[in-house]
Design an enzyme around this catalytic site. Structure first.
Site, PDB file in Angstrom:
ATOM      1  N   TYR A   1     -21.986  31.331   2.840  1.00  0.00           N
ATOM      2  CA  TYR A   1     -23.280  31.595   2.201  1.00  0.00           C
ATOM      3  C   TYR A   1     -23.097  32.500   0.977  1.00  0.00           C
ATOM      4  CZ  TYR A   1     -28.029  33.379   1.513  1.00  0.00           C
ATOM      5  OH  TYR A   1     -29.226  33.749   0.970  1.00  0.00           O
ATOM      6  N   GLU A   2     -22.318  33.577   1.151  1.00  0.00           N
ATOM      7  CA  GLU A   2     -22.085  34.504   0.037  1.00  0.00           C
ATOM      8  C   GLU A   2     -21.325  33.804  -1.099  1.00  0.00           C
ATOM      9  OE1 GLU A   2     -21.448  38.898   1.851  1.00  0.00           O
ATOM     10  OE2 GLU A   2     -20.200  37.334   2.744  1.00  0.00           O
ATOM     11  N   PHE A   3     -20.362  32.970  -0.713  1.00  0.00           N
ATOM     12  CA  PHE A   3     -19.594  32.231  -1.728  1.00  0.00           C
ATOM     13  C   PHE A   3     -20.518  31.327  -2.538  1.00  0.00           C
ATOM     14  CE2 PHE A   3     -17.112  28.697  -3.327  1.00  0.00           C
ATOM     15  CZ  PHE A   3     -15.937  29.291  -3.790  1.00  0.00           C
ATOM     16  N   ASP A   4     -21.397  30.602  -1.844  1.00  0.00           N
ATOM     17  CA  ASP A   4     -22.315  29.681  -2.516  1.00  0.00           C
ATOM     18  C   ASP A   4     -23.264  30.408  -3.461  1.00  0.00           C
ATOM     19  OD1 ASP A   4     -21.192  27.511  -1.299  1.00  0.00           O
ATOM     20  OD2 ASP A   4     -22.664  27.389   0.315  1.00  0.00           O
TER      21      ASP A   4
ATOM     22  N   SER B   1      13.051   9.169  -6.140  1.00  0.00           N
ATOM     23  CA  SER B   1      12.896   8.985  -4.700  1.00  0.00           C
ATOM     24  C   SER B   1      13.959   9.822  -3.995  1.00  0.00           C
ATOM     25  CB  SER B   1      13.082   7.509  -4.325  1.00  0.00           C
ATOM     26  OG  SER B   1      12.169   6.704  -5.017  1.00  0.00           O
ATOM     27  N   LEU B   2      13.888   9.875  -2.661  1.00  0.00           N
ATOM     28  CA  LEU B   2      14.909  10.559  -1.883  1.00  0.00           C
ATOM     29  C   LEU B   2      15.712   9.529  -1.097  1.00  0.00           C
ATOM     30  CD1 LEU B   2      12.991  13.603  -0.338  1.00  0.00           C
ATOM     31  CD2 LEU B   2      14.773  13.704  -2.072  1.00  0.00           C
TER      32      LEU B   2
ATOM     33  N   GLU C   1      12.652  21.571   4.769  1.00  0.00           N
ATOM     34  CA  GLU C   1      11.198  21.506   4.703  1.00  0.00           C
ATOM     35  C   GLU C   1      10.731  20.254   5.422  1.00  0.00           C
ATOM     36  OE1 GLU C   1       9.930  22.013   0.425  1.00  0.00           O
ATOM     37  OE2 GLU C   1      12.098  22.191   0.189  1.00  0.00           O
TER      38      GLU C   1
ATOM     39  N   LYS D   1       8.773  16.758   5.695  1.00  0.00           N
ATOM     40  CA  LYS D   1       8.449  15.673   4.763  1.00  0.00           C
ATOM     41  C   LYS D   1       7.018  15.231   5.047  1.00  0.00           C
ATOM     42  CE  LYS D   1      10.249  11.370   2.880  1.00  0.00           C
ATOM     43  NZ  LYS D   1       8.970  10.652   2.857  1.00  0.00           N
TER      44      LYS D   1
ATOM     45  N   ASP E   1       3.444  13.292   4.784  1.00  0.00           N
ATOM     46  CA  ASP E   1       3.078  11.881   4.645  1.00  0.00           C
ATOM     47  C   ASP E   1       1.748  11.775   3.909  1.00  0.00           C
ATOM     48  OD1 ASP E   1       3.516   9.222   4.892  1.00  0.00           O
ATOM     49  OD2 ASP E   1       2.822   9.047   6.948  1.00  0.00           O
TER      50      ASP E   1
ATOM     51  N   ARG F   1       2.581   9.590  -8.778  1.00  0.00           N
ATOM     52  CA  ARG F   1       3.999   9.271  -8.918  1.00  0.00           C
ATOM     53  C   ARG F   1       4.219   7.947  -9.636  1.00  0.00           C
ATOM     54  NH1 ARG F   1       8.057   6.387  -6.968  1.00  0.00           N
ATOM     55  NH2 ARG F   1      10.103   7.360  -6.953  1.00  0.00           N
TER      56      ARG F   1
ATOM     57  N   TYR G   1       5.987  21.424  -3.092  1.00  0.00           N
ATOM     58  CA  TYR G   1       7.362  21.595  -2.603  1.00  0.00           C
ATOM     59  C   TYR G   1       8.447  21.570  -3.678  1.00  0.00           C
ATOM     60  CZ  TYR G   1       6.818  16.493  -2.809  1.00  0.00           C
ATOM     61  OH  TYR G   1       6.541  15.206  -3.212  1.00  0.00           O
TER      62      TYR G   1
ATOM     63  N   LYS H   1      17.640  20.258   1.279  1.00  0.00           N
ATOM     64  CA  LYS H   1      18.007  20.430  -0.131  1.00  0.00           C
ATOM     65  C   LYS H   1      19.078  21.506  -0.262  1.00  0.00           C
ATOM     66  CE  LYS H   1      13.227  19.514  -1.591  1.00  0.00           C
ATOM     67  NZ  LYS H   1      12.001  20.112  -2.128  1.00  0.00           N
TER      68      LYS H   1
ATOM     69  N   LYS I   1      14.759  11.113   8.534  1.00  0.00           N
ATOM     70  CA  LYS I   1      13.539  10.513   9.070  1.00  0.00           C
ATOM     71  C   LYS I   1      13.552  10.575  10.594  1.00  0.00           C
ATOM     72  CE  LYS I   1      11.010   8.960   6.496  1.00  0.00           C
ATOM     73  NZ  LYS I   1      10.837   7.751   5.712  1.00  0.00           N
TER      74      LYS I   1
ATOM     75  N   CYS J   1      14.855 -25.953   2.221  1.00  0.00           N
ATOM     76  CA  CYS J   1      13.908 -25.013   1.606  1.00  0.00           C
ATOM     77  C   CYS J   1      12.471 -25.375   1.997  1.00  0.00           C
ATOM     78  CB  CYS J   1      14.060 -25.054   0.087  1.00  0.00           C
ATOM     79  SG  CYS J   1      12.841 -24.040  -0.791  1.00  0.00           S
TER      80      CYS J   1
ATOM     81  N   CYS K   1      10.688 -26.639  -1.592  1.00  0.00           N
ATOM     82  CA  CYS K   1      11.084 -27.834  -2.361  1.00  0.00           C
ATOM     83  C   CYS K   1      11.942 -28.806  -1.561  1.00  0.00           C
ATOM     84  CB  CYS K   1      11.808 -27.415  -3.634  1.00  0.00           C
ATOM     85  SG  CYS K   1      13.412 -26.645  -3.326  1.00  0.00           S
TER      86      CYS K   1
ATOM     87  N   CYS L   1      18.309 -21.308  -1.497  1.00  0.00           N
ATOM     88  CA  CYS L   1      17.883 -22.600  -2.024  1.00  0.00           C
ATOM     89  C   CYS L   1      18.562 -22.761  -3.381  1.00  0.00           C
ATOM     90  CB  CYS L   1      16.362 -22.641  -2.196  1.00  0.00           C
ATOM     91  SG  CYS L   1      15.796 -24.073  -3.143  1.00  0.00           S
TER      92      CYS L   1
ATOM     93  N   CYS M   1      12.471 -25.245  -7.845  1.00  0.00           N
ATOM     94  CA  CYS M   1      11.764 -24.692  -6.684  1.00  0.00           C
ATOM     95  C   CYS M   1      10.594 -23.838  -7.177  1.00  0.00           C
ATOM     96  CB  CYS M   1      12.726 -23.859  -5.849  1.00  0.00           C
ATOM     97  SG  CYS M   1      11.984 -23.166  -4.361  1.00  0.00           S
TER      98      CYS M   1
END
Length: 667
Positions: free
Chosen positions: A34-37, A82-83, A113, A115, A117, A136, A224, A287, A311, A405, A408, A423, A429
């Site tokens: 409330y005070e913040f608002d 990428s890693l 650290e 990872k 998601d 990215r 990170y 790292k 992973k 195939c 084709c 093929c 094709c």
């Protein structure tokens, strides 16, 4: 009076920034909502009454409201790599051996650290203020989503102290589980379908056109990695600690590890404890902690050598395999695909999974109507990893791999030592034809705006194109009558095709789709041969003499260059004005002064940074290596060069030259 108002506005802004930081970063509110608002409304009123004091980074701007119709594509100042992934402790031990070999140091200090998601983001700050936020994308360029990012309250718009004049800080935009679950409850109550998973929802939120809608979502940002030319810190850990002090939300789950055994302890702990986290994580990032060592190790074509992702074991589910179908790739490679009874796996519904090749099907004895185990490789790509033989039907029969195939009907071939069937009908094709054109127009190749995979298939189906050279003959009036094609779309497509004539030679070479010639190889070949004519007239022996060009790549280039269809396509592209040689600008400052010379760059420099030194070596025909060997001709040695590297250089008799010596060598 004006000075008093400006002072009051600045005071409120600072107070609100501090309260924001306390609540969203430190999780330690010092005033009520409330005070913040009340303070926020007071500031908003003063800003409305005094528009001269507008500041795009004011706390009042976090509520959103800006509408973005099209997100501008922006090139990253520093590539977002990428890693490399690892799935076992053995992978990490092998990685450590490579680190030790390349640095000559046995006792490496690491940081570990989690990872996260979510959706990767690159934030740029100048003089303590947020200037831009870019996704990215493909690592080289992404979409500018600054207006949406400013609504995320854990991201500081103005820093709380001195950090660096200009830098980028990278992190992950995430959607905490509690917030995600609440959003889904609200959607279900409103009669809407729930979102599938937090990661995709967070990523999709960044591209919403109305920033006020983004502001209503409980997004968070965990940071990170910092990129800058001259950071006043010695280690990665120290950099993040100081980033936290100036207002960035750097997670507490980061630890310095003095050995690989301590890294394993960290992994073992979080493999269990991650289930208690308020957000999703799928692994641990390890790292090299020392920034100078990171700099020495550098990057491969795709990933930093100084970091690796471990992973966690992928989630696994069982389901019924209904059918096996076969996909044809642009090179003619056949990939078998499992069509599954839909199953929820790692937050998404999985209906299809790769079976890789005939050997894999035979090895696992996979059959139609089997109950199979499915997991996501790296928790991204679904794959079948086994069969529950206890549930196999009695009338089950072994799978017979296709012989022709599916597109084709050409008889498939399989060369000795190759895992896949192919093929051979390269130019007849349909899927191979459209696949090559789709590769040609892709973002990493010719990057043709206004033209997508579905449109390519439509143009081919209508007989308007049969190869990528045909694109340059397309006219608006031919395209407008096609299904789902308005006049504006047709115009954008033709303009995009015309603009692709400005794409540099190395990207065109990649776009041609020569087998085994990826982005990195294309750059190397373009730099060495400088034109498509020189490349296509090169002998096998000449090609294999080029650094890192092996027999397989060389033979593929010979095969491409001797094919009449390819020769005709290249001649047509030349006629249309496509860049099939290095431009004068690219050739500027390039010489052969350092031809056949191998350099190792080690230490800290004053007149050029390490990247500038490496570029100067390559621009003048030399090769940069990350480790010292008998093939090394010179070591450009700066301050703080590792003692083990110096010892190795002396033992091999490799001369050490200074930065000034190197500059003199060029001049």
């Amino acid at each position: 009076m004006t000075t008093d108002i400006q002072g009051k506005i600045n005071q409120l802004r600072e107070e609100l920034r501090q309260h924001n930081y306390n609540y969203y970063v430190l999780d330690n509110a010092t005033i009520s909502d409330y005070e913040f608002d009340l303070k926020l409304k007071e500031l908003q009123k003063l800003e409305d009454e005094n528009p001269d004091f507008f500041d795009s980074n004011s706390p009042t701007q976090r509520v959103g409201g800006e509408i973005t119709k099209n997100f501008e594509t922006v090139k990253h100042k520093n590539r977002m790599y990428s890693l490399d992934n690892s799935y076992s402790k053995e992978d990490l031990l092998d990685w450590e051996k490579r680190i030790q070999k390349n640095t000559g140091i046995d006792d490496i200090e690491y940081t570990c650290e989690l990872k996260y998601d979510g959706a990767s983001i690159n934030l740029t700050y100048e003089n303590g203020k947020l200037m831009s936020a870019v996704t990215r994308g493909d690592g080289f360029q992404g979409d500018d989503v600054t207006a949406n990012i400013k609504t995320i309250k854990s991201i500081p718009l103005v820093l709380q102290g001195k950090f660096a004049d200009s830098f980028q800080i990278r992190g992950e935009i995430i959607l905490p589980l509690d917030g995600f679950n609440k959003m889904n409850l609200d959607r279900v109550e409103a009669g809407e379908d729930p979102y599938k998973n937090p990661r995709n929802t967070a990523s999709g939120s960044l591209k919403l056109q109305d920033s006020s809608e983004v502001a209503s979502r409980p997004l968070d940002c965990l940071l990170y990695h910092v990129v800058a030319d001259n950071l006043p810190f010695i280690s990665h850990f120290e950099t993040l600690q100081n980033a936290r002090k100036v207002g960035f939300k750097v997670p507490d789950a980061i630890k310095i590890c003095k050995s690989i055994d301590e890294v394993f302890d960290f992994i073992n702990f979080w493999d269990v404890a991650r289930n208690e986290l308020p957000y999703e994580t799928d692994g641990v990032v390890v790292k090299v902690n020392n920034l100078h060592q990171q700099d020495e190790l550098g990057y491969t074509a795709k990933a930093p050598r100084w970091a690796i992702a471990y992973k966690f074991k992928a989630e696994q589910e069982s389901t019924i395999l209904n059918e096996i179908t076969y996909q044809v790739g642009r090179t003619g490679a056949i990939t078998p695909v499992a069509n599954l009874e839909p199953v929820l796996l790692a937050g998404t519904i999985v209906r299809r999974a790769s079976l890789h090749n005939a050997d894999q099907i035979e090895k696992l004895d996979i059959r139609i109507n089997d109950t199979v185990f499915v997991e996501k490789g790296g928790e991204i790509i679904p794959k079948v990893v086994g069969v529950d033989f206890s549930k196999r039907p009695k009338d089950s029969v072994p799978t017979q791999y296709i012989t022709h195939c599916p597109d084709c009907n050409s008889e498939l071939v399989r060369k000795e030592g190759d895992a896949k069937h192919y093929c051979p009908n390269e130019y007849g094709c349909p899927t191979q034809i459209t696949g090559r054109i789709q590769h040609y127009i892709s973002r990493k190749a010719m990057d043709i705006e206004g033209l997508g995979a579905e449109t390519v298939e439509l143009l081919f189906k209508e007989g308007l194109i049969h190869n990528y050279a045909d694109l340059y003959d397309l006219r608006e009036e031919q395209v407008v009558p096609l299904e789902r094609m308005a006049e504006k779309s047709a115009k954008n497509m033709v303009l995009g095709i015309e603009k692709s004539k400005e794409i540099p030679f190395e990207k065109v070479l990649f776009a041609l789709g020569i087998r085994f010639v990826g982005e990195t190889v294309a750059k190397k070949l373009a730099k060495h041969y400088k034109s498509i004519d020189h490349l296509m007239s090169a002998s096998f022996e000449d090609l294999t003499s080029v650094d890192e060009i092996g027999e397989r790549i060389a033979q593929s280039i010979i095969n491409f260059s001797n094919d009449l269809t390819n020769i005709q396509l290249v001649e047509r592209l030349k006629k249309y004005g496509v860049q099939l040689e290095l431009s004068a600008e690219s050739l500027e400052n390039q010489t052969d002064k350092l031809k056949d010379k191998v350099f190792v760059v080690s230490g800290v420099f004053t007149k050029m940074n390490r990247n500038e030194l490496k570029k100067a070596i390559e621009d003048n025909g030399g090769k940069v290596s990350s480790s010292i060997s008998k093939k090394t001709n010179y070591i450009v040695a700066g301050d703080n060069m590792g003692p083990s590297k110096r010892t190795k250089a002396e033992s091999l008799g490799v001369p050490l030259i200074s930065e000034d010596d190197f500059i003199s060598m060029l001049n």
